[in-house]
Design a protein around this motif. Structure first.
Motif, PDB file in Angstrom:
ATOM      1  N   MET A  80       0.817  -1.213   0.000  1.00 33.81           N
ATOM      2  CA  MET A  80       0.000   0.000   0.000  1.00 33.81           C
ATOM      3  C   MET A  80       0.854   1.269   0.000  1.00 33.81           C
ATOM      4  N   ALA A  81       2.034   1.211   0.629  1.00 33.42           N
ATOM      5  CA  ALA A  81       2.881   2.399   0.725  1.00 33.42           C
ATOM      6  C   ALA A  81       3.721   2.618  -0.529  1.00 33.42           C
ATOM      7  N   ASN A  82       4.281   1.543  -1.086  1.00 35.16           N
ATOM      8  CA  ASN A  82       5.231   1.685  -2.197  1.00 35.16           C
ATOM      9  C   ASN A  82       4.780   1.004  -3.476  1.00 35.16           C
ATOM     10  N   SER A  85       6.017  -2.315  -7.302  1.00 36.43           N
ATOM     11  CA  SER A  85       7.395  -2.037  -7.719  1.00 36.43           C
ATOM     12  C   SER A  85       8.309  -1.870  -6.512  1.00 36.43           C
ATOM     13  N   GLY A  86       7.800  -1.222  -5.457  1.00 33.48           N
ATOM     14  CA  GLY A  86       8.596  -1.095  -4.231  1.00 33.48           C
ATOM     15  C   GLY A  86       8.806  -2.427  -3.548  1.00 33.48           C
ATOM     16  N   ALA A  90      12.457  -4.158  -2.873  1.00 31.00           N
ATOM     17  CA  ALA A  90      12.867  -4.567  -1.527  1.00 31.00           C
ATOM     18  C   ALA A  90      13.296  -6.031  -1.509  1.00 31.00           C
ATOM     19  N   VAL A  91      12.567  -6.881  -2.233  1.00 31.16           N
ATOM     20  CA  VAL A  91      12.924  -8.304  -2.274  1.00 31.16           C
ATOM     21  C   VAL A  91      14.272  -8.503  -2.959  1.00 31.16           C
ATOM     22  N   LYS A  92      14.510  -7.790  -4.066  1.00 38.09           N
ATOM     23  CA  LYS A  92      15.801  -7.898  -4.743  1.00 38.09           C
ATOM     24  C   LYS A  92      16.932  -7.388  -3.859  1.00 38.09           C
ATOM     25  N   GLU A  93      16.693  -6.302  -3.146  1.00 36.26           N
ATOM     26  CA  GLU A  93      17.720  -5.738  -2.274  1.00 36.26           C
ATOM     27  C   GLU A  93      18.070  -6.690  -1.135  1.00 36.26           C
TER      28      GLU A  93
END
Length: 202
Positions: A80-82, A85-86, A90-93
């Protein structure tokens, strides 16, 4: 001949009457039989009560529900916040990052994932009331403890310049022993307590 209603002569004993002695023996037998009834009926009454979700088993179940719900709520909050795509970034990071912070975060999330698996499995097995729950729930928690210990040592190894030493492991030891004790307590409860056995086998 002596009259049965006459008082006994000095030095002569009066025999006990038959009907009175029989009534006393009968009363004792009735007293013994009456003491067995409440114990037998109390066991029968407790069995349906123990077969329901309650007591310590209910605490474990609702804690497992919370452990399952919190990561799902956090995931939806992140979306809901990002947006999606966010979430993908985050998962890739987390899983592909090579920085120290990414590696520490990755080692910190691995035990959380396995704890989520334990919580979800506990909820499903408890709702289904499967007999395999008596072994599966403690076994999955034991697997989480092993993974958590390895990840804690791995984080200390990354954060220390010369790797994790004896002093670093000593600081982790109280928490590790507490996790082992809690898992052993859960295994003993599911193995020996009456409520889990009656709940998962009815």
């Amino acid at each position: 001949m002596t009259d049965p209603d006459s008082p006994a002569a000095p030095g002569q004993s009066v025999p006990a009457s038959g009907p009175r002695s029989k009534s006393r023996n009968t009363g004792r037998k009735n007293t013994k039989s009456s003491t067995k009834g409440p114990n037998e009926t109390s066991t029968g009454r407790n069995a349906p009560r123990q077969s329901k979700l309650g007591g310590v088993l209910a605490v474990i179940f609702w804690c497992a529900c919370g452990i399952t719900a919190l990561p799902i709520a956090g995931l939806f909050t992140l979306i809901m916040a990002n947006g999606f795509s966010g979430l993908i970034w985050a998962v890739k990071e987390i899983f592909a990052g090579v920085t120290l912070s990414a590696q520490v975060l990755r080692l910190g999330l691995i035990p959380q994932v396995f704890l989520f698996v334990w919580g979800l499995s506990t909820v499903v097995l408890t709702v289904a009331r499967l007999r395999q729950s008596l072994l599966a729930i403690p076994a999955l928690l034991g697997l989480w403890v092993v993974i958590s210990i390895l990840c804690q040592i791995g984080i200390r190894n990354l954060m220390s310049a010369n790797g994790a030493g004896i002093s670093d492991i000593a600081t982790l030891l109280p928490g590790i022993l507490m996790q082992i004790a809690a898992t052993a307590g859960l295994y003993g409860y599911f193995r020996e307590a009456e409520r889990p056995r009656l709940f998962y086998t009815r």
